[in-house]
Motif scaffolding. Structure first.
Motif, PDB file in Angstrom:
ATOM      1  N   ILE A  37      -1.099   9.580   3.821  1.00  0.00           N
ATOM      2  CA  ILE A  37      -0.829   8.208   3.383  1.00  0.00           C
ATOM      3  C   ILE A  37      -0.134   8.294   2.024  1.00  0.00           C
ATOM      4  O   ILE A  37      -0.546   9.080   1.166  1.00  0.00           O
ATOM      5  N   CYS A  51       0.061   6.928  -1.241  1.00  0.00           N
ATOM      6  CA  CYS A  51      -0.569   6.020  -2.192  1.00  0.00           C
ATOM      7  C   CYS A  51       0.474   5.585  -3.203  1.00  0.00           C
ATOM      8  O   CYS A  51       1.169   6.436  -3.770  1.00  0.00           O
ATOM      9  N   SER A  59     -10.790   2.770   4.163  1.00  0.00           N
ATOM     10  CA  SER A  59     -10.127   1.505   4.475  1.00  0.00           C
ATOM     11  C   SER A  59     -11.138   0.381   4.522  1.00  0.00           C
ATOM     12  O   SER A  59     -12.280   0.575   4.940  1.00  0.00           O
ATOM     13  N   ARG A  66      -1.585  -5.761   7.822  1.00  0.00           N
ATOM     14  CA  ARG A  66      -1.730  -5.408   6.410  1.00  0.00           C
ATOM     15  C   ARG A  66      -3.192  -5.081   6.173  1.00  0.00           C
ATOM     16  O   ARG A  66      -4.067  -5.879   6.503  1.00  0.00           O
ATOM     17  N   TRP A 114      -6.594  -0.401   1.568  1.00  0.00           N
ATOM     18  CA  TRP A 114      -6.947   1.008   1.527  1.00  0.00           C
ATOM     19  C   TRP A 114      -7.287   1.393   0.093  1.00  0.00           C
ATOM     20  O   TRP A 114      -6.678   0.903  -0.860  1.00  0.00           O
ATOM     21  N   ALA A 132      -1.618  -1.322   2.784  1.00  0.00           N
ATOM     22  CA  ALA A 132      -0.776  -0.536   3.696  1.00  0.00           C
ATOM     23  C   ALA A 132      -0.428  -1.420   4.879  1.00  0.00           C
ATOM     24  O   ALA A 132      -1.289  -2.121   5.410  1.00  0.00           O
ATOM     25  N   ARG A 177       0.405  -1.192   8.569  1.00  0.00           N
ATOM     26  CA  ARG A 177       0.238  -0.153   9.592  1.00  0.00           C
ATOM     27  C   ARG A 177       0.424  -0.752  10.964  1.00  0.00           C
ATOM     28  O   ARG A 177      -0.122  -1.800  11.278  1.00  0.00           O
ATOM     29  N   ILE A 195       2.245   4.194   9.443  1.00  0.00           N
ATOM     30  CA  ILE A 195       2.182   3.346   8.255  1.00  0.00           C
ATOM     31  C   ILE A 195       3.607   3.079   7.806  1.00  0.00           C
ATOM     32  O   ILE A 195       4.354   4.000   7.480  1.00  0.00           O
ATOM     33  N   THR A 250       3.504   1.018   1.907  1.00  0.00           N
ATOM     34  CA  THR A 250       2.309   0.862   1.073  1.00  0.00           C
ATOM     35  C   THR A 250       2.757   0.285  -0.256  1.00  0.00           C
ATOM     36  O   THR A 250       3.814   0.648  -0.770  1.00  0.00           O
ATOM     37  N   TYR A 251       1.961  -0.623  -0.816  1.00  0.00           N
ATOM     38  CA  TYR A 251       2.342  -1.209  -2.108  1.00  0.00           C
ATOM     39  C   TYR A 251       1.124  -1.754  -2.823  1.00  0.00           C
ATOM     40  O   TYR A 251       0.063  -1.938  -2.240  1.00  0.00           O
TER      41      TYR A 251
END
Lengths: 173, 90, 943
Positions: free
Chosen positions: B4, B6, B19, B52, B55, B66, B68, B75, B78-79
């Motif tokens: 993932i 990050c 999660s 959405r 995580w 994330a 997904r 995925i 991510t933000y």
């Protein structure tokens, strides 16, 4: 201290650790003449003019939290604590009683390869890494010193004896 | 194991994350009915699709979003959660 | 019979070092570099094992790590027995003692061999149909005694095996020609390459067919010299997982590799021909014979017959003749072929051959092969009829495989990003084509790994020649025509499965056990699918083979178990507990003293003495494991108001308040004490096991609400002690400058100051006693404070068990022990901690519903009469409350109270039983019914 010809592990004595976090933490550090690492997850020697392999370092954890390790009287830390107590709002103290070890030697990366899923051998020079080692959250940075590349590893003190003894076993193997 | 990205710490293995499931907005507790409230508590949207999700990168305690695709487990993005407000505005 | 040849160029054995070993109790010798099977073969030992179901004699078959009938129980001089050692790939060591597995009374006189006479009663799937009824357990034991592979040494020493993580740009699996070419190409393009091969040396099939061996050696040398390639021989990829995460099994440990790109160059697996008695010792795959020949200088027999359907079979014949091995005949299954027969001199080459049966001679070894129209005397039958791709890992990686009719092989047609295939697994067979394939794939993989985006490649199979026979299956009316040698599955078993309705590859596998043995269908899955398709008159192109799952080869459990790391936590005074002879328990990952062992006393007596010390004098407990969280900032109080059920924004500085945490459905989740140290600074505790979760939850809520506050998790960084009992104030006052008098420091107060020379936070606690002080200090100063406190006269350290009794006497519930996943605060007697009139808190909306519904259960206190000693001792947590013949609740806490001299406890009970004075009945674990009475809590007011 544990060592074999290929790797060694030291527990540094006489180091104080302290943290500060908050929206005004960076400003407060600047006012005290300490260096503020510019980017998240990076570190720097504590003061301008300190060498790259200085034992006194400041790390930026994420965006608004800082972590300092200083030897001896730790004047930087003492000054910071004093200013926070005097009511610098937006800058809050973080008690840090971390267990800390230093790992070095030609085969230090082989020891790390047994415990850490992040490729620490290719860390950018001023990177600070927050990751897991054998189930323990750790803070890691690497420095180039006269003894070659060393890794400074910190963790919650309650995990300290576990992490240290497992690393020692690997170093001595 | 899955990686993932990050937003703060870069690409890390799944082992370093936890999660909290899909982003959901609670109904207004003061105006909603009991049925609406319990549906929010216990029902989840199970249709596969892009969700959405919250995580957390546990070693740093950083929560982020994330996006997904739950059908392919890919995925897409991510933000930081701060960008949610910006996205809500659009 | 097999025998050792004189020196063969490039052999892997060292004839100057002879190793002695034992097999089945008889002495043998081999050379250094031999495997167990090769040394036995060189000595002419043809029968190496007994098959799983019928106990038929079996010998070398593939010599490629799927010889499930050549598994041995092996002991070395220095270690104990190890089961299921693969004879074909395990190197010989001096002093080894090996026996076959799956035999009763030894290999030669295996009493299990008589089971073959019962074969008519053991059709496929017989165990699903027979053995119904009461006798099954006895039959099951008999079957287990007859089957199974190897014995575990129950006294084997625990071995801790390190694992390692590894990283590379390109991982190449398979170091044959295409793998070597791929690695060089990728490394030349700037990638860091990891190249693995399960064989002890690189080179792949070129190393044992002798084709282009000079060029292959040159490739191997270039790989060895290349600074960016790391070659790991004797290492196989056991499984591939998400995002190119690969489990590599090295000889001594496991490496978990993260690769930027993965190239599969694992080649192909030679497939047998299926005909009657194709399992006899002496009937083996052509590639097996070539490995034996070139690596170990072993000839397959003195008169060799070759069943061929491709050019490889003829090359095999030429190779054998070049080493002075007599080839009796090359029998080609194809019609009208024969163009490959150059250089075979006087060897008889026949085409259009239809095999019927192999014929056994003395000792069960093959002595002849009967084909339609002829019988060929031979002591070895080599099969070179075709291949299946070694694509198990490719499938795991998500590749889409499709059957190519021209090549008679499944080929990868769609590959996920970052996954590549090269060489024979990709359908390229000839040397030059494989080199080119490797070069192309290596460059692409390197480009992908370094961030370039490339499209997925489509393979370019050559269509020039047939490599695999489309159907080398020749069923015999008397059967013994084996498709799967691991499980003794015959053609009729598969046809029978289909007939019974198990007519897809997945169902057929499970009903017939095809492909379920140690080699997992490597030599049987493809034939099984072909047989099924022919019986259904459809085509392989429409069929999926069974799903391939990790692991590709069996992995020793010790590799998976690794070092057995168990992260555990110690408080700052752990060593003090040790020197006080504490008995430890694990709580939430921490080692906590359960009680302190006083010499000569029982556990119960130690705990009772600790309880008495607190009630009568003063005790000290280490509660460092409590979660400890700080909140700073202008919104800190408001944040706590929203999280906990109580009000905290109106809490005065210097005071504490009980904090109850619910989840959104109104269920009790955690609790603690919240102290206000300053206007914008709160410090609070959580339960030990809830600490990490609560902290994470707070961060998540604030990621949503974005209130102006900062959080610190001080759990591990602060130690905490509870000094409890009537003398606690007096003792502590001597060590601190904080005014501890009742007026200066009332109940529920919090003060900061020095304790034993250390900066501390002190809270008036009431959990175990009316008078008590919880002292929080930094971790490193814990020892100093503990020592100072323990030096005072009469202080006794007490542990978790005593604490449980003490808090029970005070009637305090423990979250997650006295509450469960259905308990709301009103049921647990915690309604006083809930301020429903706040604008919002987590769980509030649900509590409105709970209140309207009314309580479904109530937490009550109960006690037994003082003389009910034995009954009291029989009650345990979770014992049921019985009322009118039904369940009316359960005990959540129970203890013998030394202070009160009777058994007390808490229980969840039906609301109609909750009134104090109500008689209740508890069913103890031993079945007896115990009478008790509901009483008000606390059981003990003062003290």
């Amino acid at each position: 201290m544990s060592s074999s010809a290929d790797a060694w592990l030291r527990v540094p004595e006489a180091r104080r650790r302290f943290g500060v976090k908050g929206s005004r933490a960076a400003a407060l550090l600047e006012q005290l003449g300490l260096i503020v690492p510019a980017t998240p997850n990076s570190w720097s020697p504590l003061r301008a003019g300190d060498r790259d392999d200085s034992r006194n370092v400041i790390g930026r954890l994420g965006t608004t939290e800082f972590f300092i390790e200083e030897g001896g009287d730790a004047p930087g830390i003492t000054g910071l604590e004093k200013r926070i107590r005097e009511g610098a709002s937006g800058a809050y103290p973080v008690l840090r009683e971390d267990a800390g070890v230093v790992l070095g030697g030609p085969r230090a990366r082989d020891v790390l390869a047994q415990v850490c899923n992040v490729n620490l051998a290719v860390l950018p020079p001023r990177a600070v890494v927050m990751t897991l080692m054998i189930g323990v959250s750790v803070l890691v940075m690497a420095q180039e010193t006269d003894e070659g590349r060393v890794y400074r590893i910190w963790c919650d003190p309650s995990f300290g004896s576990y992490l240290q003894s497992e690393l020692e076993q690997m170093v001595n193997q | 194991m899955k990686i993932i990205h990050c937003p703060l710490n870069g690409p890390r293995p799944l082992l370093e994350f936890v999660s909290a499931g899909e982003l959901r907005n609670a109904p207004d507790p003061d105006t909603c009915s009991d049925i609406e409230w319990t549906a929010y508590l216990f029902n989840r949207a199970s249709v596969p699709g892009v969700k959405r999700e919250w995580w957390c990168h546990t070693p740093s305690g950083y929560w982020f979003i994330a996006e997904r695709d739950t059908a392919s487990d890919e995925i897409l993005a991510t933000y930081d959660a701060a960008e949610l407000a910006a996205k809500a505005g659009t | 019979m097999m025998y050792r040849l004189p020196q063969v160029a490039g052999e892997w054995i060292d004839r100057s070092r002879t190793l002695s070993f034992e097999f089945e109790g008889r002495p043998f010798q081999g050379f250094a570099g031999d495997t167990i099977s090769s040394a036995l073969a060189a000595a002419g030992e043809m029968t190496l094992g007994r098959s799983f179901k019928y106990h038929r004699p079996r010998g070398i078959f593939s010599f490629a790590n799927h010889d499930a009938n050549n598994l041995f129980q092996v002991a070395r001089p220095s270690s104990g027995w190890v089961p299921n050692v693969r004879g074909d790939v395990t190197e010989l060591a001096a002093g080894m003692r090996a026996t076959a597995v799956n035999t009763i009374g030894g290999l030669a006189r295996d009493r299990g061999r008589f089971i073959e006479w019962l074969a008519p009663f053991l059709p496929v799937g017989f165990y699903y149909k027979a053995f119904h009824g009461r006798n099954f357990p006895r039959w099951e034991q008999r079957i287990r005694a007859f089957s199974g592979l190897g014995r575990i040494a129950a006294d084997a020493r625990r071995e801790r095996t390190p694992k390692r993580y590894a990283f590379c740009d390109v991982l190449v699996i398979g170091a044959g020609v295409s793998g070597l070419a791929t690695a060089l190409s990728a490394a030349d393009a700037g990638a860091r390459v990891l190249l693995v091969d399960e064989n002890a040396r690189a080179g792949g099939c070129a190393s044992w067919t002798g084709a282009a061996s000079g060029e292959v050696d040159a490739l191997i040398r270039r790989v060895a010299d290349h600074p960016d390639i790391e070659l790991l021989p004797g290492t196989y990829a056991a499984g591939i997982y998400a995002d190119r995460w690969v489990a590599l099994v090295e000889p001594s440990r496991m490496a978990k590799v993260r690769a930027g790109a993965v190239v599969f160059a694992m080649g192909v697996i030679e497939q047998p021909a299926v005909f009657r008695n194709n399992d006899l010792p002496g009937v083996l795959l052509g590639s097996a014979a070539q490995r034996l020949l070139r690596r170990y200088a072993i000839a397959p027999g003195k008169r060799v017959a070759i069943l061929a359907a491709n050019r490889e079979g003829y090359e095999l014949a030429r190779d054998l003749r070049a080493h002075q091995v007599h080839v009796a005949a090359v029998l080609d299954l194809r019609e009208g072929a024969g163009g490959d027969a150059d250089g075979l001199g006087d060897v008889r080459c026949v085409t259009g051959v239809v095999p019927e049966a192999a014929i056994a001679g003395s000792k069960g070894v093959v002595r002849a092969l009967r084909v339609r129209g002829a019988t060929i005397e031979c002591d070895a039958v080599l099969m070179s009829v075709g291949f299946a791709p070694a694509a198990g890992l490719l499938s795991q990686a998500g590749a889409l495989m499709q059957y190519d009719k021209a090549l008679q092989q499944h080929l990868p047609v769609k590959l996920p990003p970052g996954i590549f295939a090269a060489g024979r697994v990709n359908g390229t067979y000839d040397y030059a084509a494989r080199c080119q394939d490797g070069r192309d794939v290596g460059a692409e993989a390197a480009a992908y790994a370094r961030g370039g985006l490339v499209g997925t490649r489509v393979p370019r199979p050559e269509t020039a020649r047939q490599v695999s026979h489309p159907y080398p299956v020749f069923p015999h009316p008397s059967a013994r025509d084996f498709v799967d040698l691991d499980e003794d599955v015959q053609v009729k078993d598969l046809l029978g499965s289909a007939q019974e309705g198990f007519d897809s590859t997945e169902l057929m596998k499970r009903f017939s056990t095809l492909g379920m043995g140690p080699s997992q269908g490597k030599h049987s899955n493809l034939h099984g699918a072909r047989i099924l398709m022919r019986s259904r008159e459809s085509t392989l192109a429409d069929t999926a083979l069974t799903t391939q799952r990790p692991f590709y080869h069996p992995v020793p459990l010790k590799h998976l178990a690794g070092m057995g790391f168990h992260a555990h936590r110690h408080s700052g005074v752990h060593d003090r507990h040790v020197s006080l002879d504490a008995r430890f328990m694990t709580v939430g990952g921490w080692q906590r003293p359960e009680y302190y062992q006083a010499s000569g006393q029982s556990r119960e007596d130690c705990i009772a003495a600790e309880v008495r010390a607190v009630r009568e004098h003063v005790g000290l407990i280490d509660v460092s494991t409590l979660g400890k969280i700080e909140i700073f900032g202008p919104d800190a109080g408001a944040f706590l108001d929203r999280i906990y059920t109580g009000s905290f924004s109106d809490l005065r500085v210097g005071m504490t308040r009980y904090g109850l945490l619910l989840d959104e459905s109104g269920i009790v989740r955690d609790d603690g004490v919240i102290a206000r140290l300053a206007d914008q600074h709160f410090y609070f505790t959580t339960t030990t096991s809830g600490a990490a979760n609560v902290y994470r939850e707070l961060l998540l809520w604030n990621a949503r609400w974005r209130m102006d506050c900062a959080f610190v998790n001080a759990t591990g960084h602060r130690a905490a002690f509870n000094l409890a009992g009537p003398k606690s104030r007096e003792l502590l006052q001597a060590l601190t400058d904080i005014d501890l008098s009742e007026t200066a420091f009332p109940f529920l107060g919090v003060r900061e100051g020095g304790v034993a020379g250390v900066e501390a936070r002190v809270l008036r606690a009431g959990f175990v006693s009316s008078l008590g002080f919880e002292i929080h200090v930094p971790y490193r100063s814990a020892g100093q404070v503990w020592d100072a406190l323990m030096k005072a006269s009469g202080v006794r350290a007490f542990g978790v068990e005593a604490q449980r009794v003490l808090r029970l006497e005070k009637g305090h519930a423990i979250v997650a022990q006295d509450t469960d996943n259905l308990t709301n605060p009103f049921e647990a007697g915690m309604g006083w901690a809930v301020r429903m009139q706040k604008p919002f808190f987590i769980g509030q909306r649900s509590l409105r519903i709970h209140v309207r519904r009314g309580a479904r259960q109530k937490l009550i206190g109960f006690e037994l009469a003082p003389d009910q000693v034995a009954s009291g001792a029989a009650i345990r947590e979770s014992n049921l409350l019985i009322h009118l013949g039904g369940i009316a609740g359960r005990v959540t806490s129970v203890a013998q109270s030394p202070t009160l001299g009777r058994t007390i406890g808490l229980a969840m009970a039906a609301p109609n039983l909750a009134a104090p004075g109500t008689p209740i009945v508890i069913r103890a674990s031993d079945g007896r019914l115990v009478s008790a009475r509901v009483v008000r809590t606390p059981f003990l007011e003062a003290g």
